[in-house]
Design a protein around this motif. Structure first.
Motif, PDB file in Angstrom:
ATOM      1  N   UNK A 265      55.300  39.581 -44.230  1.00 49.93           N
ATOM      2  CA  UNK A 265      56.448  38.766 -44.611  1.00 49.93           C
ATOM      3  C   UNK A 265      56.258  37.333 -44.152  1.00 49.93           C
ATOM      4  N   UNK A 266      55.680  37.158 -42.964  1.00 52.11           N
ATOM      5  CA  UNK A 266      55.440  35.817 -42.430  1.00 52.11           C
ATOM      6  C   UNK A 266      54.398  35.068 -43.252  1.00 52.11           C
ATOM      7  N   UNK A 267      53.290  35.738 -43.558  1.00 47.86           N
ATOM      8  CA  UNK A 267      52.239  35.093 -44.345  1.00 47.86           C
ATOM      9  C   UNK A 267      52.788  34.590 -45.680  1.00 47.86           C
ATOM     10  N   UNK A 268      53.658  35.397 -46.283  1.00 51.33           N
ATOM     11  CA  UNK A 268      54.197  35.041 -47.587  1.00 51.33           C
ATOM     12  C   UNK A 268      55.108  33.834 -47.582  1.00 51.33           C
ATOM     13  N   UNK A 269      55.695  33.487 -46.423  1.00 53.76           N
ATOM     14  CA  UNK A 269      56.646  32.371 -46.398  1.00 53.76           C
ATOM     15  C   UNK A 269      56.119  31.156 -45.639  1.00 53.76           C
ATOM     16  N   UNK A 270      54.897  31.217 -45.111  1.00 58.50           N
ATOM     17  CA  UNK A 270      54.382  30.072 -44.361  1.00 58.50           C
ATOM     18  C   UNK A 270      54.181  28.845 -45.240  1.00 58.50           C
ATOM     19  N   UNK A 271      53.875  29.042 -46.519  1.00 59.55           N
ATOM     20  CA  UNK A 271      53.746  27.890 -47.419  1.00 59.55           C
ATOM     21  C   UNK A 271      55.107  27.227 -47.597  1.00 59.55           C
ATOM     22  N   UNK A 272      56.171  28.039 -47.682  1.00 56.20           N
ATOM     23  CA  UNK A 272      57.520  27.479 -47.733  1.00 56.20           C
ATOM     24  C   UNK A 272      57.832  26.743 -46.424  1.00 56.20           C
ATOM     25  N   UNK A 273      57.446  27.350 -45.301  1.00 56.88           N
ATOM     26  CA  UNK A 273      57.717  26.775 -43.983  1.00 56.88           C
ATOM     27  C   UNK A 273      57.089  25.383 -43.874  1.00 56.88           C
ATOM     28  N   UNK A 274      55.819  25.280 -44.298  1.00 53.20           N
ATOM     29  CA  UNK A 274      55.138  23.988 -44.213  1.00 53.20           C
ATOM     30  C   UNK A 274      55.712  22.986 -45.211  1.00 53.20           C
ATOM     31  N   UNK A 275      56.017  23.452 -46.414  1.00 54.36           N
ATOM     32  CA  UNK A 275      56.508  22.553 -47.452  1.00 54.36           C
ATOM     33  C   UNK A 275      57.889  22.014 -47.137  1.00 54.36           C
ATOM     34  N   UNK A 276      58.795  22.890 -46.675  1.00 56.32           N
ATOM     35  CA  UNK A 276      60.194  22.498 -46.550  1.00 56.32           C
ATOM     36  C   UNK A 276      60.621  22.172 -45.125  1.00 56.32           C
ATOM     37  N   UNK A 277      60.196  22.950 -44.147  1.00 57.18           N
ATOM     38  CA  UNK A 277      60.613  22.687 -42.767  1.00 57.18           C
ATOM     39  C   UNK A 277      59.758  21.581 -42.145  1.00 57.18           C
ATOM     40  N   UNK A 278      58.421  21.663 -42.351  1.00 61.91           N
ATOM     41  CA  UNK A 278      57.555  20.620 -41.811  1.00 61.91           C
ATOM     42  C   UNK A 278      57.457  19.420 -42.751  1.00 61.91           C
ATOM     43  N   UNK A 279      57.799  19.622 -44.016  1.00 61.27           N
ATOM     44  CA  UNK A 279      57.873  18.504 -44.953  1.00 61.27           C
ATOM     45  C   UNK A 279      56.603  18.132 -45.665  1.00 61.27           C
ATOM     46  N   UNK A 280      55.542  18.937 -45.530  1.00 59.38           N
ATOM     47  CA  UNK A 280      54.278  18.608 -46.194  1.00 59.38           C
ATOM     48  C   UNK A 280      53.483  19.885 -46.408  1.00 59.38           C
ATOM     49  N   UNK A 281      53.245  20.250 -47.670  1.00 58.57           N
ATOM     50  CA  UNK A 281      52.533  21.494 -47.963  1.00 58.57           C
ATOM     51  C   UNK A 281      51.093  21.458 -47.457  1.00 58.57           C
ATOM     52  N   UNK A 282      50.492  20.250 -47.340  1.00 54.45           N
ATOM     53  CA  UNK A 282      49.117  20.159 -46.859  1.00 54.45           C
ATOM     54  C   UNK A 282      48.998  20.543 -45.384  1.00 54.45           C
ATOM     55  N   UNK A 283      50.108  20.533 -44.649  1.00 61.88           N
ATOM     56  CA  UNK A 283      50.075  20.973 -43.250  1.00 61.88           C
ATOM     57  C   UNK A 283      49.759  22.465 -43.138  1.00 61.88           C
ATOM     58  N   UNK A 284      49.863  23.168 -44.270  1.00 61.19           N
ATOM     59  CA  UNK A 284      49.490  24.587 -44.304  1.00 61.19           C
ATOM     60  C   UNK A 284      48.064  24.758 -43.793  1.00 61.19           C
ATOM     61  N   UNK A 285      47.179  23.820 -44.142  1.00 63.63           N
ATOM     62  CA  UNK A 285      45.783  23.922 -43.717  1.00 63.63           C
ATOM     63  C   UNK A 285      45.675  23.888 -42.197  1.00 63.63           C
ATOM     64  N   UNK A 286      46.338  22.920 -41.550  1.00 57.11           N
ATOM     65  CA  UNK A 286      46.254  22.815 -40.101  1.00 57.11           C
ATOM     66  C   UNK A 286      46.977  23.927 -39.375  1.00 57.11           C
ATOM     67  N   UNK A 287      48.173  24.271 -39.861  1.00 56.86           N
ATOM     68  CA  UNK A 287      48.982  25.307 -39.212  1.00 56.86           C
ATOM     69  C   UNK A 287      48.280  26.661 -39.257  1.00 56.86           C
ATOM     70  N   UNK A 288      47.782  27.020 -40.436  1.00 56.57           N
ATOM     71  CA  UNK A 288      47.129  28.318 -40.552  1.00 56.57           C
ATOM     72  C   UNK A 288      45.728  28.306 -39.954  1.00 56.57           C
ATOM     73  N   UNK A 289      45.070  27.142 -39.936  1.00 47.82           N
ATOM     74  CA  UNK A 289      43.743  27.071 -39.315  1.00 47.82           C
ATOM     75  C   UNK A 289      43.834  27.272 -37.811  1.00 47.82           C
ATOM     76  N   UNK A 290      44.867  26.708 -37.173  1.00 46.82           N
ATOM     77  CA  UNK A 290      45.030  26.921 -35.741  1.00 46.82           C
ATOM     78  C   UNK A 290      45.261  28.404 -35.447  1.00 46.82           C
TER      79      UNK A 290
END
Length: 496
Positions: A265-290
């Protein structure tokens, strides 16, 4: 399906290095399908195909439930398959091309009008994808249990498998957001990094990576453990009853069901988390890479400790530390990007349980064969795969339901504060709760290293005596009696 040879190889011996390395490749390829689907199919449905979140959740739930129903049946068929490649390898080799094709179709939307036609197409292609993933990946997962009977070697195989998984996920976590943006066709799509063309081309690339990876494993590994003629004759109903009656297998089933419910469930919404809560979908790369770097370090360094501290104890440490880290992300992850990245790394570090859990499945199979004489490699792995798929279905659907309940709308350019709260709950709080609950079934695991060494030794003696007796032309019933006698004699001599 092959029968047991007159002079079987020592199945507890070390697996050749070439086979161990080859075993990890299919997992590398599998993640280009499994993780990609888990991370991006929901956003493709809601934000590109514009299927309502609740409808998308229903599609995920329906497909996984149907997939789960056929899992046990396919596991039964696979473990009784007769071929020159063995029982499970042919499904890895010949299922992989169809799996890659279904992956591409799932991310292709030929309809642009009504939501009903889009929902029907999404449901059909996702059900097909789930079925073919079962054919190829469930068969692949069963291989570790038939390549060796040595419990330590199984940890090593699944450890290598985990390395393949982490390597693939690290590549995808960095590459996918940038590929989606680079391959986008429209200016409107570039504003959000979302476009049907970019999704299709990205998934085409990933499908072409997955195919040869599966083939390397299917071609290079060897199956060493077979079923006796008596085991082959066990009917499906009795096999299912035996699997469900295997208490140790059910420990693995419920542990993974609870743990993966939150994770998927978490994996499926992390793109939403980065896009809307963090404000940038490209942060998905850094967040998930860490997260992935932590997973790689944890996956490489920590699973071998299971041989000393015990598989159950290491699993307990994993789920508890993961739950605590997720709670910290829920409360503090939005305050500072550096804090989030550190916590993501720690959460990845805590996720070393996967190879250990998978190595527990063949241990449970050996335990039940030793106890009852019934061996069910494919059906047992299908049962555990069923827990994974139920977790994926329920976890993914629940995440979408939570988001929909809190007011998420993929067509909006700005989400409400309530919708953002729903994303945070789905991404962090619910997975934390499920991680803590996964601790409970582990209290009932009893197959420690010493117990498994004794079971494996006794099974080796019985298999060898049975094969020798059958080679001398005695009846199968007499061969079974001689096998039991050989086991008792070896135990009296102190050999096992």
């Amino acid at each position: 399906m092959t029968t047991q040879s007159a002079a079987p190889a020592k199945t507890g011996a070390q697996v050749p290095l070439k086979e161990k390395i080859s075993y990890g490749f299919a997992e590398f390829g599998s993640q280009f399908i499994w993780t990609t689907v888990g991370s991006y199919l929901m956003t493709f449905y809601t934000d590109v195909a514009l299927i309502p979140a609740a409808v998308a959740g229903n599609i995920l739930l329906l497909a996984r439930v149907l997939d789960g129903i056929q899992d046990l049946g396919f596991g039964y068929i696979a473990e009784r398959t007769k071929s020159r490649w063995g029982r499970f390898r042919p499904y890895v080799i010949f299922g992989a091309p169809l799996l890659s094709i279904s992956m591409i179709l799932a991310f292709w939307m030929p309809f642009h009008g009504g939501s009903i036609s889009k929902a029907v197409w999404a449901a059909i292609t996702y059900v097909l994808l789930c079925f073919l993933y079962t054919v190829a990946n469930m068969s692949y997962g069963s291989l570790a249990g038939v390549m060796t009977t040595d419990s330590g070697e199984r940890v090593t195989l699944n450890w290598i498998r985990n390395i393949g998984s982490q390597a693939a996920q690290l590549i995808m976590n960095v590459a996918t957001p940038f590929l989606l943006l680079a391959l986008v066709a429209s200016e409107a799509g570039k504003e959000r990094g979302l476009d049907s063309r970019s999704y299709f081309l990205t998934m085409l690339i990933y499908a072409l990576i997955a195919l040869p990876s599966f083939l390397i494993t299917g071609i290079n590994v060897r199956e060493r453990i077979t079923m006796t003629p008596e085991q082959q004759k066990v009917p499906f109903s009795r096999t299912v009853k035996a699997v469900l009656g295997n208490g140790q297998l059910m420990v693995v089933f419920f542990t993974l069901l609870l743990m993966l419910f939150g994770l998927f469930g978490r994996i499926g919404v992390m793109f939403y988390y980065c896009s809307w809560i963090l404000g940038n979908s490209l942060l998905m790369a850094g967040v998930m890479s860490s997260f992935q770097v932590g997973s790689i370090i944890g996956g490489i360094l920590l699973p071998p400790f299971a041989l000393k501290l015990g598989k159950r104890n290491m699993m307990m440490i994993s789920v508890l530390s993961g739950g605590i880290t997720l709670l910290l992300i829920f409360f503090f992850g939005q305050t500072n990007l550096t804090v989030l990245l550190v916590l993501q790394f720690l959460y990845g570090l805590s996720g070393f349980a996967s190879p250990i859990a998978l190595s527990m499945v063949p241990d449970a199979v050996d335990y039940y064969e030793h106890k009852t004489g019934i061996r069910a490699d494919g059906t047992s792995y299908a049962t555990v795969s069923l827990s994974t798929k139920f977790a994926n279905a329920i976890g993914g659907a629940a995440a979408l339901y939570i988001m929909g309940w809190f007011g998420y709308d993929g067509a909006l350019k700005v989400q409400s504060a309530s919708a953002l709260t729903g994303i945070n709950i789905a991404a962090n709080l619910v997975p934390a709760i499920m991680a803590f609950l996964a601790f409970i079934p582990l209290l009932f695991w009893k197959l420690d290293t010493k117990t498994m060494a004794k079971i494996s030794a006794e099974l080796e003696v019985k298999r060898a005596a049975r094969a020798e007796a059958l080679a001398e032309g005695v009846s199968r019933e007499e061969a079974e009696r001689l096998a039991e006698a050989a086991e008792r004699a070896a135990e009296e001599r102190g050999e096992i």
